[in-house]
Motif scaffolding. Structure first.
Motif, PDB file in Angstrom:
ATOM      1  N   THR A   1       0.862  -1.183   0.000  1.00  0.00           N
ATOM      2  CA  THR A   1       0.000   0.000   0.000  1.00  0.00           C
ATOM      3  C   THR A   1       0.897   1.232   0.000  1.00  0.00           C
ATOM      4  O   THR A   1       2.120   1.131   0.168  1.00  0.00           O
ATOM      5  CB  THR A   1      -0.915   0.025   1.221  1.00  0.00           C
ATOM      6  N   CYS A   2       0.279   2.394  -0.151  1.00  0.00           N
ATOM      7  CA  CYS A   2       1.076   3.623  -0.110  1.00  0.00           C
ATOM      8  C   CYS A   2       1.708   3.818   1.271  1.00  0.00           C
ATOM      9  O   CYS A   2       2.791   4.391   1.393  1.00  0.00           O
ATOM     10  CB  CYS A   2       0.202   4.824  -0.480  1.00  0.00           C
ATOM     11  N   LEU A   3       1.051   3.298   2.330  1.00  0.00           N
ATOM     12  CA  LEU A   3       1.610   3.433   3.672  1.00  0.00           C
ATOM     13  C   LEU A   3       2.846   2.542   3.843  1.00  0.00           C
ATOM     14  O   LEU A   3       3.806   2.933   4.525  1.00  0.00           O
ATOM     15  CB  LEU A   3       0.536   3.078   4.714  1.00  0.00           C
ATOM     16  N   HIS A   4       2.833   1.361   3.257  1.00  0.00           N
ATOM     17  CA  HIS A   4       4.040   0.523   3.259  1.00  0.00           C
ATOM     18  C   HIS A   4       5.212   1.303   2.653  1.00  0.00           C
ATOM     19  O   HIS A   4       6.338   1.303   3.178  1.00  0.00           O
ATOM     20  CB  HIS A   4       3.814  -0.748   2.433  1.00  0.00           C
ATOM     21  N   GLN A   5       4.930   1.951   1.526  1.00  0.00           N
ATOM     22  CA  GLN A   5       5.973   2.658   0.795  1.00  0.00           C
ATOM     23  C   GLN A   5       6.507   3.833   1.604  1.00  0.00           C
ATOM     24  O   GLN A   5       7.725   4.033   1.715  1.00  0.00           O
ATOM     25  CB  GLN A   5       5.401   3.139  -0.531  1.00  0.00           C
ATOM     26  N   ALA A   6       5.593   4.614   2.201  1.00  0.00           N
ATOM     27  CA  ALA A   6       6.010   5.776   2.992  1.00  0.00           C
ATOM     28  C   ALA A   6       6.811   5.343   4.216  1.00  0.00           C
ATOM     29  O   ALA A   6       7.791   6.000   4.596  1.00  0.00           O
ATOM     30  CB  ALA A   6       4.778   6.577   3.414  1.00  0.00           C
ATOM     31  N   ALA A   7       6.416   4.230   4.834  1.00  0.00           N
ATOM     32  CA  ALA A   7       7.133   3.743   6.016  1.00  0.00           C
ATOM     33  C   ALA A   7       8.534   3.270   5.637  1.00  0.00           C
ATOM     34  O   ALA A   7       9.509   3.520   6.358  1.00  0.00           O
ATOM     35  CB  ALA A   7       6.342   2.616   6.676  1.00  0.00           C
ATOM     36  N   ALA A   8       8.657   2.578   4.494  1.00  0.00           N
ATOM     37  CA  ALA A   8       9.969   2.083   4.057  1.00  0.00           C
ATOM     38  C   ALA A   8      10.910   3.239   3.722  1.00  0.00           C
ATOM     39  O   ALA A   8      12.128   3.129   3.888  1.00  0.00           O
ATOM     40  CB  ALA A   8       9.801   1.163   2.854  1.00  0.00           C
ATOM     41  N   LEU A   9      10.346   4.377   3.252  1.00  0.00           N
ATOM     42  CA  LEU A   9      11.160   5.538   2.889  1.00  0.00           C
ATOM     43  C   LEU A   9      11.380   6.486   4.061  1.00  0.00           C
ATOM     44  O   LEU A   9      12.065   7.507   3.913  1.00  0.00           O
ATOM     45  CB  LEU A   9      10.487   6.300   1.729  1.00  0.00           C
ATOM     46  N   GLY A  10      10.772   6.167   5.219  1.00  0.00           N
ATOM     47  CA  GLY A  10      10.954   7.004   6.398  1.00  0.00           C
ATOM     48  C   GLY A  10      10.293   8.358   6.305  1.00  0.00           C
ATOM     49  O   GLY A  10      10.746   9.328   6.929  1.00  0.00           O
TER      50      GLY A  10
ATOM     51  N   ASP B   1       2.181  -6.916   3.186  1.00  0.00           N
ATOM     52  CA  ASP B   1       2.607  -7.072   1.799  1.00  0.00           C
ATOM     53  C   ASP B   1       2.903  -8.547   1.509  1.00  0.00           C
ATOM     54  O   ASP B   1       2.600  -9.429   2.321  1.00  0.00           O
ATOM     55  CB  ASP B   1       3.815  -6.186   1.514  1.00  0.00           C
ATOM     56  N   GLN B   2       3.509  -8.824   0.369  1.00  0.00           N
ATOM     57  CA  GLN B   2       3.744 -10.217  -0.009  1.00  0.00           C
ATOM     58  C   GLN B   2       4.746 -10.906   0.908  1.00  0.00           C
ATOM     59  O   GLN B   2       4.784 -12.130   0.991  1.00  0.00           O
ATOM     60  CB  GLN B   2       4.242 -10.283  -1.466  1.00  0.00           C
ATOM     61  N   GLN B   3       5.579 -10.146   1.616  1.00  0.00           N
ATOM     62  CA  GLN B   3       6.498 -10.731   2.597  1.00  0.00           C
ATOM     63  C   GLN B   3       5.869 -10.873   3.977  1.00  0.00           C
ATOM     64  O   GLN B   3       6.520 -11.321   4.919  1.00  0.00           O
ATOM     65  CB  GLN B   3       7.768  -9.867   2.718  1.00  0.00           C
ATOM     66  N   GLY B   4       4.602 -10.459   4.101  1.00  0.00           N
ATOM     67  CA  GLY B   4       3.904 -10.565   5.383  1.00  0.00           C
ATOM     68  C   GLY B   4       4.196  -9.426   6.333  1.00  0.00           C
ATOM     69  O   GLY B   4       3.907  -9.521   7.526  1.00  0.00           O
ATOM     70  N   ASP B   5       4.769  -8.308   5.834  1.00  0.00           N
ATOM     71  CA  ASP B   5       5.140  -7.178   6.696  1.00  0.00           C
ATOM     72  C   ASP B   5       4.025  -6.148   6.741  1.00  0.00           C
ATOM     73  O   ASP B   5       3.412  -5.818   5.713  1.00  0.00           O
ATOM     74  CB  ASP B   5       6.410  -6.502   6.179  1.00  0.00           C
ATOM     75  N   THR B   6       3.786  -5.603   7.928  1.00  0.00           N
ATOM     76  CA  THR B   6       2.895  -4.455   8.084  1.00  0.00           C
ATOM     77  C   THR B   6       3.715  -3.184   7.875  1.00  0.00           C
ATOM     78  O   THR B   6       4.954  -3.236   7.830  1.00  0.00           O
ATOM     79  CB  THR B   6       2.282  -4.440   9.489  1.00  0.00           C
ATOM     80  N   PRO B   7       3.075  -2.010   7.750  1.00  0.00           N
ATOM     81  CA  PRO B   7       3.844  -0.769   7.635  1.00  0.00           C
ATOM     82  C   PRO B   7       4.819  -0.565   8.802  1.00  0.00           C
ATOM     83  O   PRO B   7       5.937  -0.075   8.604  1.00  0.00           O
ATOM     84  CB  PRO B   7       2.762   0.310   7.604  1.00  0.00           C
TER      85      PRO B   7
END
Length: 807
Positions: free
Chosen positions: A739-748, A767-773
């Motif tokens: 999701t967009c929140l996954h992306q924002a969290a990964a980019l800090g 996500d596909q790896q089973g990770d939450t934001p």
């Protein structure tokens, strides 16, 4: 502090870093006490319970002293304490001297609104493990010479860690809660947390950790005890059989929170066909106020049929029934064959049967294939049925049924009524679950099909005793537990009666108190409906959900109507000609699955099960307006008063006046919107949107405009998309499941994460790896962002489940 493992107490909602637990012990900080220590001094201590005060950074409701709400800050570094509340009674105060005095710390606690069902910690003593001293051994030796017959079983003599010393009170109805965490798509694992919060943790038990026997033995001397079984009908039968073994007198009555697939016993006792989202506090009130009734239980004894030859034994058949007692029904033939196939498939692939809907779909598919194969068409040729000495075999052979049911309760097969409705019993006595009679019903394929649309089977007889003889291996089921039974002789007779709790109607139609308004003869009520999308997002916020509702029409009902009668009036709105009270001609029709919403009796909206509509009056769940949930209603786009992509939008510095499309001009292409989002060109994006551009456009990798805006770090574009795009954009996923929140969290991107979270994005998606934001932020080594997301994730879960708060 760096991101480290945390532990949360479900009973008092205190969250602590694992390494900090030792520091809490040093300052003598404890979770809410669930027992007291044994010893001569402690036994004489006062029997009242003290408050368990906890500082909260987040609190719902209002201050008990000043009546004002609690202002809360949701920033990364905010450690401000906004409230102090008691984990027992749930009273909350502002954390300042003007609202909360120090002398209140030692005051006795009332245990809150559910004090009648809470088992106080003062009743539970932790026992000291006996020491093997010389003195103790002499006592044992002396006692061994006493010739006294002991009625205790072998397990009663073993040491138990806790002793129950109740203080009986006529107003108390102490409750034991047994939860089957695997029932109904694992709903039990979620709801057990809420019970631990509202009750003493020592009265809530997980049935996967050893069953109900030990808990029932420990509390057997508690007066006026009640039991709540959270699970399917099989869970209820397990608890009733354990009560039979222990021979508790008087046996405690059992209430039901239906978490299974069929839940026929729960429907019979007015607990509904399944748990949706009713607040746990309401459930506890219903258990306390419920009526005590009796339920017949029937013995099953099977022995091999001596007249059947060895050639009649089939592979996979057994000579033992799965249960020797039933509460709901015993059946053989077509329905048992379908249940057996479902049972075998679930045993082989349990991961495919993790929801009630999926289970029902499998039942339907198996039933259809079985119908085509005609596996039970010769059932009448291989059975002999004798009821109270009367041979029904000729009648059964004339009927040629494919299924025979011996019914104890009115409900069967997930809520159908195979004996028919009460007014249809012309040749028989009315059906009851406490009259000591079984109803015997035969089903052809035609009557089985008609059962789902209000039909019934062929009523054969009502009897007290049955002798059933089979001449070949036949599928049978006992309360939903199937097997293929070899040729046998089965005897059915009344075993005993169990004590149950039946959910009562909320109140009579007349006012309870002299200061209440009398119930009018007629009620004129506005009906508004809510989409499932809006309900999921806003059901914890009453005002916002009311604003999101769509007017349906007006109904006039008698003042003492229950919801069943009101349903008939609402459904007639769709047939009425246009005029006063009728539906708008452009209004989407109601789907068959709509249900009522209770908007008044709890702090949030919640659904009312259709099987419980007769228990609720219209005046209880509504005032001037009644709300219904329609799962097939479109979301915000169905509302004419909400902005659409082509409707006028708020102006901005980039574009003083909204532009409209020329006569035959085509709307902008999605690629132009993507380029504007990638280039961080806010003015261009707004211009394209106002010209008819679709903000939900996705590129070839399923990435939304919000994904592109997050990747470039454009806060202005992100805010614009959150304000103007449909809500679905928040949880939209690209090809890799992000999701967009996954992306924002990964980019800090902390600020953008804050925008997206506050807009209502789910923090539980993986996500596909089973990770939450949160886990993506941890992998990016941004511990402060991870801590913020974890805090908001917990808050989101609590807000949407039980509206409680955490430290």
């Amino acid at each position: 502090m760096k991101s480290v493992p945390r532990r949360k107490c479900a009973a008092c909602k205190i969250v602590v870093h694992t390494p900090c637990i030792e520091q809490l012990e040093k300052i003598n900080f404890r979770c809410k006490p669930s027992f007291r220590e044994s010893g001569s001094r402690n036994v004489r201590e006062p029997t009242f319970v003290r408050h368990h005060w906890v500082h909260r950074r987040r609190q719902d409701g209002k201050c008990r002293h000043c009546g004002k709400g609690f202002q809360q800050k949701f920033t990364f570094h905010s450690k401000e304490i906004v409230a102090i509340s008691c984990s027992w009674c749930k009273q909350a105060y502002h954390s300042k001297v003007s609202c909360f005095m120090l002398q209140q710390i030692e005051e006795p606690c009332s245990l809150g609104a559910h004090a009648a069902v809470v088992i106080p910690p003062t009743w539970i003593l932790r026992a000291r493990r006996p020491q093997n001293t010389l003195k103790a051994s002499k006592k044992k030796k002396r006692a061994s010479f006493k010739r006294k017959s002991s009625k205790k079983g072998p397990e009663e003599g073993r040491w138990r860690p806790f002793i129950i010393r109740p203080t009986p009170s006529p107003l108390m109805k102490p409750l034991l809660v047994f939860v089957n965490p695997k029932s109904g798509g694992n709903q039990g694992a979620k709801i057990i947390q809420s019970f631990l919060w509202y009750l003493n943790p020592r009265q809530v038990f997980d049935l996967s950790q050893g069953g109900p026997k030990e808990a029932l033995e420990m509390y057997r001397k508690v007066h006026n005890l009640r039991i709540l079984a959270c699970g399917g009908d099989g869970t209820v039968g397990w608890i009733l059989s354990t009560l039979d073994q222990l021979r508790l007198k008087p046996p405690p009555p059992v209430a039901i929170l239906p978490l299974g697939t069929g839940n026929d016993l729960a429907r019979t006792l007015n607990w509904g066909g399944g748990y949706t989202d009713e607040p746990v506090s309401k459930i506890l009130s219903h258990v306390e106020e419920g009526n005590v009734v009796q339920l017949d239980r029937w013995d099953l004894r099977a022995e091999p049929n001596p007249e059947a030859g060895p050639e009649e034994r089939e592979e996979g058949a057994t000579d033992r029934l799965p249960l020797d007692v039933f509460n709901n029904y015993f059946s053989l033939g077509f329905d048992a064959h379908v249940t057996l196939e479902f049972h075998e498939s679930r045993e082989a692939n349990p991961e495919k049967f993790n929801s009630r809907f999926r289970n029902k779909m499998f039942y339907a598919g198996t039933a259809f294939s079985d119908f085509l194969m005609g596996s039970s068409k010769d059932l009448a040729k291989h059975i002999r049925v004798v009821c109270d000495g009367t041979d029904l075999t000729p009648k059964i052979q004339d009927l040629k049924p494919q299924c025979i049911v011996f019914l104890n309760i009115p409900r069967y097969c997930a809520g159908t009524m195979p004996w028919g409705h009460p007014g249809e019993h012309h040749d028989f006595e009315p059906q009851r679950h406490d009259d000591g009679y079984l109803e015997v019903i035969g089903f052809t394929m035609t009557s089985l099909a008609a059962l789902q649309v209000g039909g019934h089977g062929e009523r054969l007889t009502q009897c007290r005793e049955v002798v059933l003889t089979t001449s070949k291996a036949i599928p049978v089921q006992v309360d939903g537990e199937p097997c293929k039974l070899t040729a046998s002789r089965i005897r059915i007779a009344l075993r005993n009666q169990a004590t149950m709790v039946q959910k009562a109607k909320r109140r009579s139609a007349t006012p309870l108190h002299s200061d209440q308004q009398p119930v009018p003869e007629q009620l004129r009520i506005q009906v508004s409906r809510v989409s499932m999308h809006d309900y999921d997002a806003l059901h914890y916020d009453k005002e916002q959900l009311k604003e999101a509702s769509v007017p349906l029409g007006t109904v006039v009902v008698p003042g003492d109507s229950d919801l069943e009668l009101c349903r008939a009036h609402i459904e007639r709105l769709q047939q009425e000609p246009e005029g006063a009270g009728a539906m708008s001609p452009t209004c989407q029709k109601l789907s068959p699955k709509w249900c009522f919403l209770d908007a008044t009796t709890a702090s949030r909206f919640y659904r009312i099960d259709r099987a419980q509509e007769h228990l609720n009056y219209v005046t209880e769940i509504a005032q001037d307006e009644i709300y219904i949930l329609d799962p097939e209603l479109l979301g915000a786009s169905a509302r004419p008063d909400l902005p659409t992509p082509t409707s006028p939008l708020p102006t901005s510095p980039c574009s003083p006046t909204p532009r409209s499309l020329p006569g035959n001009a085509a709307p902008p292409k999605g690629e132009e919107l993507v380029e504007a989002a990638k280039r961080n060109d806010f003015c261009k994006l707004q211009e394209l949107h106002q010209a008819g551009g679709d903000l939900m456009h996705r590129d070839g990798q399923s990435r939304t405009l919000l994904h592109h805006a997050v990747s470039t770090g454009s806060k202005e574009v992100v805010r614009y998309l959150l304000d103007h795009a449909p809500q679905e954009i928040l949880d939209a996923v690209e090809e890799n499941g992000e999701t967009c929140l996954h992306q924002a969290a990964a980019l800090g991107q902390r600020t953008i994460c804050h925008y997206i979270v506050e807009a209502g994005a789910s923090l539980m998606k993986t996500d596909q790896q089973g990770d939450t934001p949160r886990q993506r932020a941890e992998k990016a080594q941004d511990t402060e962002l991870a801590a913020y997301l974890e805090n908001r994730q917990h808050y989101q879960m609590v807000q949407r489940e039980d509206q409680e708060t955490a430290v």
